[in-house]
Write a protein that holds these residues in place. Structure first.
Motif, PDB file in Angstrom:
ATOM      1  N   ILE A 446       0.847  -1.196   0.000  1.00 38.60           N
ATOM      2  CA  ILE A 446       0.000   0.000   0.000  1.00 38.60           C
ATOM      3  C   ILE A 446       0.884   1.249   0.000  1.00 38.60           C
ATOM      4  CG2 ILE A 446      -1.683   1.313   1.400  1.00 38.60           C
ATOM      5  CD1 ILE A 446      -2.580  -1.458   2.538  1.00 38.60           C
ATOM      6  N   GLY A 447       0.377   2.300  -0.634  1.00 38.38           N
ATOM      7  CA  GLY A 447       1.054   3.595  -0.518  1.00 38.38           C
ATOM      8  C   GLY A 447       1.383   4.222  -1.854  1.00 38.38           C
ATOM      9  N   PRO A 448       1.527   5.563  -1.882  1.00 40.49           N
ATOM     10  CA  PRO A 448       1.759   6.283  -3.136  1.00 40.49           C
ATOM     11  C   PRO A 448       3.118   5.991  -3.772  1.00 40.49           C
ATOM     12  CG  PRO A 448       1.958   7.770  -1.253  1.00 40.49           C
ATOM     13  CD  PRO A 448       1.410   6.480  -0.729  1.00 40.49           C
ATOM     14  N   ASN A 449       4.072   5.466  -2.977  1.00 38.23           N
ATOM     15  CA  ASN A 449       5.381   5.125  -3.544  1.00 38.23           C
ATOM     16  C   ASN A 449       5.593   3.616  -3.688  1.00 38.23           C
ATOM     17  OD1 ASN A 449       6.359   7.687  -4.032  1.00 38.23           O
ATOM     18  ND2 ASN A 449       7.345   7.902  -2.047  1.00 38.23           N
ATOM     19  N   ALA A 450       4.495   2.868  -3.592  1.00 39.62           N
ATOM     20  CA  ALA A 450       4.623   1.409  -3.622  1.00 39.62           C
ATOM     21  C   ALA A 450       4.928   0.864  -5.011  1.00 39.62           C
ATOM     22  CB  ALA A 450       3.348   0.763  -3.078  1.00 39.62           C
ATOM     23  N   ASN A 451       4.507   1.583  -6.041  1.00 37.91           N
ATOM     24  CA  ASN A 451       4.717   1.058  -7.392  1.00 37.91           C
ATOM     25  C   ASN A 451       5.326   2.110  -8.308  1.00 37.91           C
ATOM     26  OD1 ASN A 451       4.597  -1.115  -9.227  1.00 37.91           O
ATOM     27  ND2 ASN A 451       2.680  -0.370 -10.110  1.00 37.91           N
ATOM     28  N   ASP A 507      -1.577 -11.351   5.426  1.00 39.44           N
ATOM     29  CA  ASP A 507      -0.770 -11.814   6.559  1.00 39.44           C
ATOM     30  C   ASP A 507       0.184 -10.742   7.062  1.00 39.44           C
ATOM     31  OD1 ASP A 507      -1.981 -14.301   6.404  1.00 39.44           O
ATOM     32  OD2 ASP A 507      -0.410 -15.151   5.124  1.00 39.44           O
ATOM     33  N   ALA A 508       0.558  -9.824   6.198  1.00 44.61           N
ATOM     34  CA  ALA A 508       1.431  -8.706   6.580  1.00 44.61           C
ATOM     35  C   ALA A 508       1.174  -7.556   5.617  1.00 44.61           C
ATOM     36  CB  ALA A 508       2.903  -9.110   6.546  1.00 44.61           C
ATOM     37  N   THR A 509       1.526  -6.347   6.056  1.00 47.68           N
ATOM     38  CA  THR A 509       1.284  -5.148   5.249  1.00 47.68           C
ATOM     39  C   THR A 509       2.571  -4.341   5.127  1.00 47.68           C
ATOM     40  OG1 THR A 509      -1.035  -4.998   5.933  1.00 47.68           O
ATOM     41  CG2 THR A 509       0.010  -2.972   5.115  1.00 47.68           C
ATOM     42  N   VAL A 510       2.872  -3.913   3.905  1.00 50.31           N
ATOM     43  CA  VAL A 510       3.992  -2.999   3.663  1.00 50.31           C
ATOM     44  C   VAL A 510       3.430  -1.697   3.116  1.00 50.31           C
ATOM     45  CG1 VAL A 510       6.132  -2.597   2.394  1.00 50.31           C
ATOM     46  CG2 VAL A 510       5.585  -4.903   3.202  1.00 50.31           C
ATOM     47  N   LEU A 511       3.677  -0.609   3.838  1.00 60.38           N
ATOM     48  CA  LEU A 511       3.242   0.729   3.438  1.00 60.38           C
ATOM     49  C   LEU A 511       4.448   1.482   2.906  1.00 60.38           C
ATOM     50  CD1 LEU A 511       1.023   1.554   6.509  1.00 60.38           C
ATOM     51  CD2 LEU A 511       0.311   2.148   4.192  1.00 60.38           C
ATOM     52  N   VAL A 512       4.392   1.910   1.645  1.00 63.80           N
ATOM     53  CA  VAL A 512       5.515   2.637   1.048  1.00 63.80           C
ATOM     54  C   VAL A 512       5.064   4.068   0.783  1.00 63.80           C
ATOM     55  CG1 VAL A 512       7.344   2.585  -0.668  1.00 63.80           C
ATOM     56  CG2 VAL A 512       6.166   0.467  -0.063  1.00 63.80           C
ATOM     57  N   LEU A 552       6.470  -0.015   7.705  1.00 63.63           N
ATOM     58  CA  LEU A 552       6.396   1.310   7.105  1.00 63.63           C
ATOM     59  C   LEU A 552       7.715   1.600   6.397  1.00 63.63           C
ATOM     60  CD1 LEU A 552       4.956   4.048   6.732  1.00 63.63           C
ATOM     61  CD2 LEU A 552       5.945   4.761   8.925  1.00 63.63           C
ATOM     62  N   VAL A 553       7.626   1.911   5.112  1.00 62.46           N
ATOM     63  CA  VAL A 553       8.813   2.203   4.299  1.00 62.46           C
ATOM     64  C   VAL A 553       8.755   3.670   3.879  1.00 62.46           C
ATOM     65  CG1 VAL A 553      10.063   1.663   2.176  1.00 62.46           C
ATOM     66  CG2 VAL A 553       8.937  -0.170   3.466  1.00 62.46           C
ATOM     67  N   ILE A 554       9.757   4.445   4.276  1.00 59.89           N
ATOM     68  CA  ILE A 554       9.820   5.863   3.929  1.00 59.89           C
ATOM     69  C   ILE A 554      10.789   6.033   2.771  1.00 59.89           C
ATOM     70  CG2 ILE A 554      10.249   8.213   4.759  1.00 59.89           C
ATOM     71  CD1 ILE A 554       8.076   6.870   6.354  1.00 59.89           C
ATOM     72  N   MET A 555      10.278   6.494   1.635  1.00 60.93           N
ATOM     73  CA  MET A 555      11.123   6.792   0.473  1.00 60.93           C
ATOM     74  C   MET A 555      11.258   8.304   0.375  1.00 60.93           C
ATOM     75  SD  MET A 555      10.647   5.599  -3.532  1.00 60.93           S
ATOM     76  CE  MET A 555      10.543   3.851  -3.128  1.00 60.93           C
ATOM     77  N   SER A 556      12.463   8.811   0.614  1.00 57.33           N
ATOM     78  CA  SER A 556      12.660  10.259   0.634  1.00 57.33           C
ATOM     79  C   SER A 556      14.144  10.580   0.639  1.00 57.33           C
ATOM     80  CB  SER A 556      12.010  10.877   1.884  1.00 57.33           C
ATOM     81  OG  SER A 556      12.723  10.490   3.050  1.00 57.33           O
ATOM     82  N   GLY A 557      14.446  11.861   0.409  1.00 57.23           N
ATOM     83  CA  GLY A 557      15.821  12.328   0.567  1.00 57.23           C
ATOM     84  C   GLY A 557      16.055  12.815   1.977  1.00 57.23           C
ATOM     85  N   GLY A 558      15.179  13.696   2.461  1.00 57.60           N
ATOM     86  CA  GLY A 558      15.279  14.224   3.811  1.00 57.60           C
ATOM     87  C   GLY A 558      14.423  13.449   4.782  1.00 57.60           C
ATOM     88  N   GLY A 559      14.607  13.741   6.073  1.00 55.92           N
ATOM     89  CA  GLY A 559      13.852  13.053   7.116  1.00 55.92           C
ATOM     90  C   GLY A 559      12.490  13.673   7.353  1.00 55.92           C
ATOM     91  N   PHE A 560      11.639  12.943   8.045  1.00 56.60           N
ATOM     92  CA  PHE A 560      10.298  13.410   8.408  1.00 56.60           C
ATOM     93  C   PHE A 560      10.069  13.213   9.900  1.00 56.60           C
ATOM     94  CE2 PHE A 560       9.635  12.517   3.877  1.00 56.60           C
ATOM     95  CZ  PHE A 560       8.932  13.641   3.479  1.00 56.60           C
ATOM     96  N   ILE A 574       9.935   0.068  10.804  1.00 55.51           N
ATOM     97  CA  ILE A 574      10.098   1.253   9.950  1.00 55.51           C
ATOM     98  C   ILE A 574      11.432   1.148   9.218  1.00 55.51           C
ATOM     99  CG2 ILE A 574      10.268   3.771   9.848  1.00 55.51           C
ATOM    100  CD1 ILE A 574       8.648   3.918  12.434  1.00 55.51           C
ATOM    101  N   LEU A 575      11.375   1.343   7.905  1.00 55.90           N
ATOM    102  CA  LEU A 575      12.577   1.376   7.070  1.00 55.90           C
ATOM    103  C   LEU A 575      12.655   2.718   6.354  1.00 55.90           C
ATOM    104  CD1 LEU A 575      12.242  -2.093   5.295  1.00 55.90           C
ATOM    105  CD2 LEU A 575      14.060  -1.509   6.895  1.00 55.90           C
ATOM    106  N   TRP A 576      13.858   3.301   6.304  1.00 54.86           N
ATOM    107  CA  TRP A 576      14.092   4.442   5.415  1.00 54.86           C
ATOM    108  C   TRP A 576      14.925   3.941   4.252  1.00 54.86           C
ATOM    109  CZ3 TRP A 576      18.892   7.089   4.382  1.00 54.86           C
ATOM    110  CH2 TRP A 576      18.734   8.190   3.531  1.00 54.86           C
ATOM    111  N   VAL A 577      14.460   4.211   3.028  1.00 52.60           N
ATOM    112  CA  VAL A 577      15.123   3.641   1.846  1.00 52.60           C
ATOM    113  C   VAL A 577      15.641   4.711   0.889  1.00 52.60           C
ATOM    114  CG1 VAL A 577      13.741   1.538   2.007  1.00 52.60           C
ATOM    115  CG2 VAL A 577      12.953   3.417   0.527  1.00 52.60           C
ATOM    116  N   GLY A 578      15.659   5.997   1.327  1.00 51.23           N
ATOM    117  CA  GLY A 578      16.140   7.064   0.466  1.00 51.23           C
ATOM    118  C   GLY A 578      15.393   7.070  -0.855  1.00 51.23           C
TER     119      GLY A 578
END
Length: 789
Positions: A446-451, A507-512, A552-560, A574-578
């Protein structure tokens, strides 16, 4: 299509936004003629088959009589011979990026502007793709590569990028001069270009600068002065604001103390020039303490060429000379602007300003022809080192490289490995990650950056070899249900219901989630540290509905500021993946399903939202001011609460550190008459450098993986110096990345240079060894070290 993409897209993205009305008109015009030009330009691109070079003695044997074409002569001799053959008008054509040709001397036109921030880029008119080379390896955006804290990887990536760049040059699709890397300090989390940098720490940025530059330039072909391609460290200096609340980079005057300049902003550039031996430095748009950097003789002639001994050329950021005249009104006439820039030490103008106004400046007595000679000599020397004047490049060291050497399986695997090494695990509730690909039968993604595709590669990008999206990477391991949850990262209205249904049945959820170039980019700084739009609502609601672990997967350059998710028990990891590059989706899946043990560490501080209310982007001061409540910047000086700290990151193993060897006392020998023998000194001036020159000690650590999973681990060595000269509360002395098998251990050694590593910069910008109690930190270990005379 490629004509529009290369020339207009790059110009609009990087420079034309300085004049938005003009940019809009140009954009409309080019869209109107888009289809007319696209098919024609594609055919032109496809026909590109040979490199541009000078001294083609095979076609014109007379050129062999020219000294500048004689490979047996030294660089300076060849340059001198060439310059004396040129008229003033011809010389001036070599002061701009679209350099002119001199057919009588066998010199073709040359385009200086190419980019290779994290792979060969189509930004800049010097490089483009065609059906001959349709794409190049797109590595993670720099901020994620920095998170690997793997200095050897920085250089390895540089070597791959230069191989692909040379291969493209050989078939006429690229230049030899690449204006990368960006090594500005990521001072403020709102900066739109922080994604391009190695983060907030001067040492990490310095190591990245030297490593990537060495990889790009790769002077290991038997000629120590030769260059594979020419790198460029930018943007010199104290440049880290693009467009924030009406303040833009073209008008911004960065007021910087001498202490902050030499302690924070200059070290990466110094390392780039001295340790990396970079071929170029780019001066920035902004002013520093009232002077445009491209017209400051102290910064250019004094420091870069004088103190640091740059062996190369100094180039302006695009249109910077025009900016200092038209926008900053630094001079009264354009001729004066041209003259002060050249006299300050500028060699090459990205743009056309020097081409238009330099001749009049010479005739008006504002600048001498000798100064023009000096500038173009630095430019020609660089091209000679690149082999541009050595005739047919197919007969040279890198002449056999071609399309077969771009997007190789090995290069693409390195892109995946770099992303894996950089991904940072910030939270992991016991038993959450890694997921078992056999126990987990269904996954909600799920999420706007998932695909997404292009979002993964950030800015200053090229066309990648291929994309693996997060959805594709995860779906390769387990059955998935996909729901975007938001139409885009701005997320005006979250489609919560569909997302909740998917999470409730999986069974599990990944939010990107996270950002993209519409949120943070060149000419676009952030105002807030909160996730855009309704992403926070989407995360919270999906987490509530989920029946299994929520990653929760955060795709970004800067932090939030994701404090809400950090404290939410339903968000288990929580993962940060740049911006993880072309193979980002595969790398994310590798970490989530446990085929790779995460080892990335944050290269920048993540601040709470309250930070933006206390700290204007325009305040350049690094150090806190208790009198005003100003909290300072970066982990070295910031005194407030953090969401996540510099260096944070978890793995699937527990690692213990044990100190084996470290001194408790370091004595610095001084001459009998030294002033510090008769009066109490808090620090020792490094003007008297012989006092501690060659004075160093070793620190040995045993690092053991106590877990059942093998993986890499970053060992940080920090120091808290004595409280003298308003020194940092903590700063990084070194880092090493080691691979540890399950239940195995390794010995890690650090060599500490007393003059370099235990020194601080005083209020006047002088570096001094701090006398007194230093506390060394490695993980949870603390070791006290006393430095005295």
């Amino acid at each position: 299509m490629h004509f529009w993409k290369v020339t207009m897209a790059s110009a609009l993205q990087n420079r034309v936004n300085r004049a938005p009305k003009v940019a809009s008109a140009l954009l409309c015009f080019f869209f109107f003629f888009f289809f007319l030009f696209s098919s024609r330009s594609s055919r032109v691109s496809a026909q590109s088959s040979s490199a541009v070079f000078a001294c083609d003695v095979d076609k014109n044997p007379n050129l062999a009589s020219f000294g500048f074409c004689d490979k047996s002569l030294g660089v300076n001799q060849r340059v001198s011979d060439l310059v004396k053959r040129l008229t003033l008008q011809e010389k001036i054509t070599f002061l701009v990026n679209a350099a002119g040709s001199v057919s009588r001397l066998g010199i073709p036109k040359y385009e200086w502007w190419s980019e290779a921030l994290h792979g060969v880029s189509y930004v800049g008119p010097g490089t483009h793709f065609s059906n001959v080379v349709p794409g190049a390896t797109s590595f993670p955006q720099v901020i994620l590569t920095a998170a690997t804290f793997n200095a050897s990887l920085f250089e390895t990536i540089g070597k791959v990028v230069s191989t692909e760049a040379r291969a493209m040059y050989n078939v006429g699709l690229a230049g030899l001069t690449f204006w990368s890397p960006n090594i500005n300090i990521f001072r403020d989390p709102r900066w739109g270009r922080g994604q391009e940098t190695p983060g907030e720490d001067p040492l990490l940025s310095s190591k990245y600068a030297a490593g990537y530059v060495k990889g790009l330039q790769q002077t290991d072909g038997g000629n120590p002065n030769g260059l594979k391609v020419a790198a460029c460290c930018k943007h010199y200096t104290a440049y880290d604001l693009d467009n924030w609340k009406g303040v833009d980079r073209y008008h911004f005057n960065a007021v910087v103390t001498k202490q902050d300049m030499d302690d924070t902003f200059q070290p990466p550039f110094k390392s780039c020039v001295i340790d990396g031996n970079v071929a170029s430095v780019m001066c920035s748009y902004n002013q520093v303490n009232g002077k445009p950097t491209c017209a400051d003789p102290d910064l250019l002639q004094g420091v870069v060429r004088g103190e640091w001994k740059l062996n190369g050329y100094i180039v302006s950021d695009c249109d910077s000379v025009e900016v200092l005249f038209n926008d900053q009104h630094y001079t009264k006439t354009p001729e004066e602007a041209a003259a002060v820039s050249i006299m300050a030490g500028l060699d090459l103008n990205c743009g056309s300003f020097l081409g238009k106004h330099t001749e009049a400046a010479v005739k008006g007595g504002l600048v001498t022809e000798t100064a023009i000679d000096n500038a173009i000599s630095n430019n020609f020397a660089t091209l000679i080192r690149l082999g541009f004047f050595d005739g047919d490049p197919s007969k040279q060291l890198y002449g056999k490289l071609g399309p077969k050497d771009v997007c190789t399986p090995e290069h693409q695997e390195l892109a995946r490995e770099a992303a894996r090494q950089g991904i940072v695990l910030l939270k992991n509730t016991a038993g959450s990650l890694p997921l078992s690909p056999t126990a987990i039968k269904s996954l909600a993604v799920i999420g706007p950056n998932a695909n997404v595709t292009k979002t993964m590669i950030g800015n200053y990008e090229g066309t990648p070899c291929k994309y693996t999206t997060p959805l594709q990477g995860l779906a390769a391991s387990v059955s998935t249900t996909y729901s975007p949850g938001c139409a885009n990262v701005a997320c005006g209205t979250a489609q919560v219901d569909d997302a909740k249904k998917a999470a409730a049945s999986a069974d599990a959820t990944v939010l990107v989630v996270g950002a993209d170039q519409s949120i943070e980019a060149e000419s676009r700084d952030r105002i807030t540290l909160s996730l855009p739009g309704q992403q926070s609502l989407l995360i919270t609601e999906v987490a509530k509905a989920s029946k299994g672990p929520v990653i929760l997967v955060i795709m970004s350059g800067g932090g939030f500021d994701i404090s809400f998710a950090k404290s939410d028990d339903k968000v288990t990891s929580i993962l940060w993946v740049g911006y993880p590059g072309e193979a980002g989706g595969a790398a994310i899946a590798d970490v989530i399903f446990g085929s790779y043990n995460p080892s990335g560490r944050l290269p920048m501080t993540w601040y709470p939202e309250a930070y933006v209310d206390k700290v204007p982007m325009t305040n350049m001061n690094m150090r806190p001011d208790p009198a005003t409540g100003y909290p300072g910047r970066t982990y070295r000086f910031y005194t407030g609460e953090t969401v996540y700290a510099f260096g944070d990151g978890l793995s699937y193993s527990k690692v213990n550190h044990h100190l084996i060897q470290a001194p408790k006392l370091v004595s610095i020998p001084l001459e009998e008459k030294h002033v510090c023998r008769t009066s109490k000194c808090k620090s020792l001036d490094l003007v008297d450098k012989q006092s501690c020159e060659n004075l160093a000690f070793d620190i040995h650590l045993r690092v053991k993986n106590e877990g059942k999973v093998s993986g890499s681990h970053t060992v940080f060595l920090f120091s808290s110096p004595p409280s003298v000269h308003n020194s940092p509360q903590k700063h990084l002395l070194g880092f090493e990345k080691v691979f540890l098998g399950a239940q195995s251990e390794s010995l890690v050694k650090f060599k500490v240079d007393v003059c370099k590593d235990l020194s601080v910069v005083d209020e006047l910008g002088s570096r001094k060894v701090a006398l007194g109690r230093h506390v060394l930190h490695v993980g949870d270990l603390k070791h006290t070290l006393s430095v005295r005379i």
